[in-house]
Write an enzyme that holds these catalytic residues in place. Sequence first.
Site, PDB file in Angstrom:
ATOM      1  N   GLY A 103     -40.061  10.347  43.099  1.00 38.93           N
ATOM      2  CA  GLY A 103     -40.977  10.362  44.272  1.00 38.93           C
ATOM      3  C   GLY A 103     -41.622  11.897  44.770  1.00 38.93           C
ATOM      4  O   GLY A 103     -40.250  12.421  44.680  1.00 38.93           O
TER       5      GLY A 103
ATOM      6  N   LEU B  14     -35.250  16.092  46.531  1.00 42.20           N
ATOM      7  CA  LEU B  14     -35.488  17.262  45.458  1.00 42.20           C
ATOM      8  C   LEU B  14     -35.160  18.828  46.167  1.00 42.20           C
ATOM      9  O   LEU B  14     -35.552  19.552  45.532  1.00 42.20           O
ATOM     10  CB  LEU B  14     -36.542  16.435  44.466  1.00 42.20           C
TER      11      LEU B  14
ATOM     12  N   GLN C 160     -43.045  18.929  49.215  1.00 43.88           N
ATOM     13  CA  GLN C 160     -42.279  19.517  48.775  1.00 43.88           C
ATOM     14  C   GLN C 160     -43.161  20.419  47.413  1.00 43.88           C
ATOM     15  O   GLN C 160     -42.124  21.033  46.726  1.00 43.88           O
ATOM     16  CB  GLN C 160     -41.877  17.838  47.802  1.00 43.88           C
TER      17      GLN C 160
ATOM     18  N   GLU D  33     -40.728   9.374  51.746  1.00 47.37           N
ATOM     19  CA  GLU D  33     -42.218  10.573  51.680  1.00 47.37           C
ATOM     20  C   GLU D  33     -42.825  10.362  52.716  1.00 47.37           C
ATOM     21  O   GLU D  33     -43.212  11.563  52.825  1.00 47.37           O
ATOM     22  CB  GLU D  33     -42.847  10.032  50.349  1.00 47.37           C
TER      23      GLU D  33
HETATM   24 NI    NI Z   1     -37.181  14.252  49.076  1.00 41.20          NI
END
Ligand code: NI
Length: 163
Positions: free
Chosen positions: A46, A90, A51, A132
């Site tokens: 995701g 991430l 991001q 998210e």
């Molecule tokens: Ni994340």
Amino acid sequence: MAVLPIVGHSHPVLRQKAKRVRNIDGSVQRLIDDMVETMHEVEGVGLAAPQVGVSLRVIVIELPGEETLALVNPQIVKRSGEREVVEGCLSVPGYRGEIKRSVKVVAKGLDRHGREARIRGEELMAQVLEHELDHLNGVLYIDHLESMDKLSKLEPGAEATEI
Ligand code: NI
């Protein structure tokens, strides 16, 4: 389509409340396409627009073996249950943490064509939706850690689900 750079956890955009999308135009659809390509490149499940440095309420999700999902202006309308998960992000590479997430989540939003969409997620899907949505509200999973003992460094080469 393009692979976009993922911003690090100290970037202020990750701590802002992302703005609602007012009009799903070509630029928003291009952002969705680029986010999907970026998610594939980094093998994430995701990705939220902040991001990649864009403060807009857009998320993409693709669980292993399942179809790609894009949601604009998503909201969680129902959560139930609680379970402990090991989660990575991430935007916080090299770490993972044990936190609690809902077992089931119902989310709604708009798809890439502006049509209303409703998603019922369980387990990993519920976890990714919550992760998210947190990104859109300036929250990182590390904010949910009960203590720093729950955070650990990933061993080199270790597998982790990063969101
Ligand atoms: Ni994340």
